[in-house]
Design an enzyme around this catalytic site. Structure first.
Site, PDB file in Angstrom:
ATOM      1  CE1 TYR A 143      41.987  33.652  35.487  1.00  0.00           C
ATOM      2  CE2 TYR A 143      43.994  33.131  36.637  1.00  0.00           C
ATOM      3  CZ  TYR A 143      42.594  33.734  36.559  1.00  0.00           C
ATOM      4  OH  TYR A 143      41.976  34.172  37.843  1.00  0.00           O
ATOM      5  CG  ASP A 238      51.144  35.821  33.100  1.00  0.00           C
ATOM      6  OD1 ASP A 238      52.008  35.449  34.068  1.00  0.00           O
ATOM      7  OD2 ASP A 238      49.924  35.900  33.411  1.00  0.00           O
ATOM      8  CE  LYS A 266      50.150  30.607  39.785  1.00  0.00           C
ATOM      9  NZ  LYS A 266      49.012  29.961  40.368  1.00  0.00           N
TER      10      LYS A 266
HETATM   11  N1  HOZ Z   1      44.798  28.535  37.170  1.00  0.00           N
HETATM   12  C1  HOZ Z   1      44.951  29.236  38.155  1.00  0.00           C
HETATM   13  C2  HOZ Z   1      46.495  29.509  38.586  1.00  0.00           C
HETATM   14  N2  HOZ Z   1      47.027  29.868  37.598  1.00  0.00           N
HETATM   15  C3  HOZ Z   1      44.321  28.336  39.563  1.00  0.00           C
HETATM   16  C4  HOZ Z   1      44.277  28.933  40.750  1.00  0.00           C
HETATM   17  C5  HOZ Z   1      42.974  29.648  41.065  1.00  0.00           C
HETATM   18  O1  HOZ Z   1      42.339  30.427  40.075  1.00  0.00           O
HETATM   19  O2  HOZ Z   1      42.722  29.780  42.188  1.00  0.00           O
END
Ligand code: HOZ
Length: 427
Positions: A143, A238, A266
């Site tokens: 993602y 990423d 992050k």
């Molecule tokens: N997996 C997502 C962060 N890498 C979760 C956070 C989101 O989508 O709010």
């Protein structure tokens, strides 16, 4: 308490689609209504009724120092008193770029953004503009934020809700993205041999963290680097999740592979909204205004985000040698949890990479999205609710990562093991 909780959620649903501002927060795959948070401190998060939980979500990764770290909070507050956004350059942005570049040498030039999604979107545009090619490739279950080109067979909420992509992304755009199974060297070779000269970029999470935690298998990233170099394809790492999580730098520092571009987010924002894209000078200087590939943002390099991020990174820099203590703590937690599952006779596959982990409810091994999706999500949901009842805050989806912070204590680990033991009695 549950009445209060549902009041918060039903009020939210009247003014916010689905009651949340990011889909995975809605607990759709585990059932029930999301707990609303009041505040957090160190390794603990508190709900609106005052209940305390040990937090293994950590805002999906950024809070590596724990919540409301005194130095980070002070830095944000004192900066806020001097103005919160200028829309003009500040010295802190240069300091941030210098610090990142020192820690991750492949990032020779850096552009700061307000989110990881913006960083990956910019990386793709840069790759296309630089190579003059249109096709890109990504791996199933990875993602990279919610931009159009990258939401195809994505991880996180897209995988959790079992949807292939999203309406609203024109087929013409989706058709420019090729999908590959993660960790599959043969599929990678075949695809690159067939499409190599047309591919602008391949983007990858070097440790996948959005289909649950899935480590790269031996040779996978090396082969990816070799093949992309051979065909002039821009390799994008990423590292939004993995950047500064395992060491003072990226995962690339640990494995000795230099991607062409890297995306961060992050941790470098210390809990404030931030992103960054950086890489080879000859590619990065194509970015406007040095070059003609356009990208912009009113809040890019925002002073509050810079102060939180710089304070966090400077603390991490002094902790260079203690990342291993975080790994050890995570290892102890997961070993004890695994033992509890074994004695209960429930098969789980626990994937751990340093301070990131996922407990998959299946025997495993879990090495790609289709393997991850074989997990027993109904059993995961029971486990999630049991742990929550016992004061443990986990991600509300089987296909997400758990994280530890420097604020987690041995006592927290003991309490979590105890909570797991209680939860398993009723599973
Ligand atoms: N997996 C997502 C962060 N890498 C979760 C956070 C989101 O989508 O709010």
């Amino acid at each position: 308490m549950s009445r209060n909780r549902s009041n918060y959620f039903s009020k939210a649903c009247k003014v916010i689609p689905g009651g949340v501002n990011s889909p995975v927060r809605a607990w759709k795959s585990v059932g029930g209504q999301p707990v609303f948070v009041s505040h957090a401190n160190g390794s603990k998060i508190y709900d609106v009724s005052g209940k305390e939980y040990i937090d293994y979500v950590l805002s999906w990764g950024p809070m590596i120092l724990g919540h409301a770290h005194s130095k980070v909070s002070k830095a944000i507050c004192s900066k806020a008193m001097k103005g919160t956004s200028f829309g003009a350059p500040t010295e802190a942005e240069t300091q941030m770029a210098e610090l990142i570049s020192e820690a991750i040498p492949s990032m020779e030039l850096i552009r700061l953004t307000s989110s990881g999604t913006e960083a990956t979107m910019t990386a793709i545009r840069l790759a296309r503009g630089y190579t003059g090619r249109n096709l890109i490739a990504k791996f199933d279950g990875c993602y990279h934020g919610h931009n159009d080109s990258l939401l195809i067979k994505a991880g996180s909420g897209v995988a959790t809700f079992g949807i292939p992509g999203s309406p609203g992304i024109p087929a013409e755009i989706a058709g420019l993205t090729l999908n590959l199974p993660y960790n599959d060297i043969d599929a990678l070779k075949t695809t690159i041999e067939a499409y190599g000269p047309k591919l602008a970029a391949i983007i990858v999470e070097p440790v996948a963290g959005n289909m649950g935690v899935v480590p790269p298998q031996k040779g996978f990233l090396n082969k990816l680097r070799k093949l992309t170099a051979k065909y002039g394809i821009i390799l994008i790492f990423d590292e939004v999740i993995t950047g500064f999580r395992f060491t003072f730098g990226g995962y690339q520092n640990l494995i000795g592979i230099k991607p062409d571009l890297t995306c961060l987010g992050k941790i470098i924002g210390g809990g404030m909204p931030v992103g960054a894209v950086g890489g080879k000078k000859e590619i990065m200087e194509k970015l406007s205004p040095a070059g003609n590939i356009y990208q912009a943002g009113t809040l890019s390099g925002n002073p509050l985000a810079m102060s939180a991020g710089l304070t966090t990174l400077n603390i991490l820099k002094t902790r260079k040698t203690t990342f291993s203590s975080l790994d050890r703590k995570t290892g102890r937690l997961l070993t004890e949890i695994k033992n509890l599952f074994v004695s209960k006779g429930i098969a789980v596959c626990i994937n751990q990479v340093h301070s990131m982990f996922t407990i998959f409810f299946q025997p495993g091994p879990v090495y790609d999205l289709s393997a991850a999706q074989k997990s027993d999500t109904a059993m995961f949901a029971c486990f999630f609710h049991g742990m929550l009842k016992n004061g443990i805050w986990l991600a509300p989806s089987q296909l997400e990562a758990g994280f530890l912070s420097f604020a987690h204590t041995e006592k927290d680990i003991d309490k979590t093991i105890d909570a797991c033991s209680k939860t398993l009695k009723n599973l």
